[in-house]
Scaffold this motif. Structure first.
Motif, short mmCIF file in Angstrom:
data_model
loop_
_atom_site.label_atom_id
_atom_site.label_comp_id
_atom_site.label_asym_id
_atom_site.label_seq_id
_atom_site.Cartn_x
_atom_site.Cartn_y
_atom_site.Cartn_z
N PHE A 167 0.85 -1.19 0.00
CA PHE A 167 0.00 0.00 0.00
C PHE A 167 0.89 1.23 0.00
N VAL A 168 0.80 2.02 -1.07
CA VAL A 168 1.63 3.20 -1.25
C VAL A 168 0.77 4.44 -1.00
N SER A 169 1.04 5.11 0.12
CA SER A 169 0.29 6.32 0.49
C SER A 169 1.08 7.54 0.08
N VAL A 170 0.44 8.42 -0.67
CA VAL A 170 1.08 9.65 -1.13
C VAL A 170 0.28 10.83 -0.58
N ASP A 171 0.98 11.71 0.13
CA ASP A 171 0.34 12.92 0.65
C ASP A 171 1.00 14.12 0.00
N MET A 172 0.17 15.10 -0.33
CA MET A 172 0.65 16.34 -0.93
C MET A 172 -0.36 17.44 -0.65
#
Length: 166
Positions: free
Chosen positions: A51-56
């Motif tokens: 699971f790859v979580s990307v926050d921006m």
């Protein structure tokens, strides 16, 4: 002899998973940097996927309508992994918590369907959904002793049926 072979395959899978994790922690921030974004990435193991979580700052453009852009980005990243011969590792890309929210909604749908099946004694047919969504429904209910699940029909009408376990 066969048990050592199994261990060797397991070790190879773990090594590949570590390589993929390290690659993703560099590749995905660089990808978003070229798009002018400062992305923060976490990679965790959940169920049968990385699971790859990307926050921006403003994730909406990368999620798109109904998650279409997010799905396209996930597809592209999986293609990069296949090109690198890392096709044994499946990733799920989440941007701005969108997928996490979708998963929670799907889990609630699954639990409510199970309750209705038990309450009324009749199968519940869910709406057509993506393979990802169907997998969440099946996984959520797989250990529920009172119900079982199966998929029916063909894409794009493929859907899950929740039924009483007999």
């Amino acid at each position: 002899m066969s048990s050592s072979f199994g261990n060797n395959n397991n070790n190879k899978g773990k090594m590949q998973e570590t390589q993929v994790r390290e690659f993703l922690l560099v590749y995905i921030p660089e990808l978003f940097k070229t798009l002018g974004e400062d992305a923060h990435v976490r990679v965790t193991r959940e169920m049968d996927t990385m699971f790859v979580s990307v926050d921006m700052e403003d994730p909406a453009i990368y999620i798109g309508k109904s998650g279409e852009c997010l799905s396209a980005l996930q597809f592209l990243i999986n293609m990069v992994l296949q090109h690198k011969q890392w096709n044994q590792v499946r990733i799920t890309l989440d941007i701005g918590g969108y997928k996490k929210r979708q998963i929670e909604i799907l889990k609630n749908i699954a639990q409510n369907a199970a309750l209705n099946v038990k309450r009324f004694g009749r199968p519940v047919e869910l709406q057509p959904m993506s393979a990802f969504a169907r997998r969440i429904i099946h996984t959520t209910l797989k250990d529920n002793p009172g119900v079982l699940t199966h998929s029916i029909d063909e894409e794009p009408k493929r859907r899950v049926v929740v039924d009483l376990r007999k």
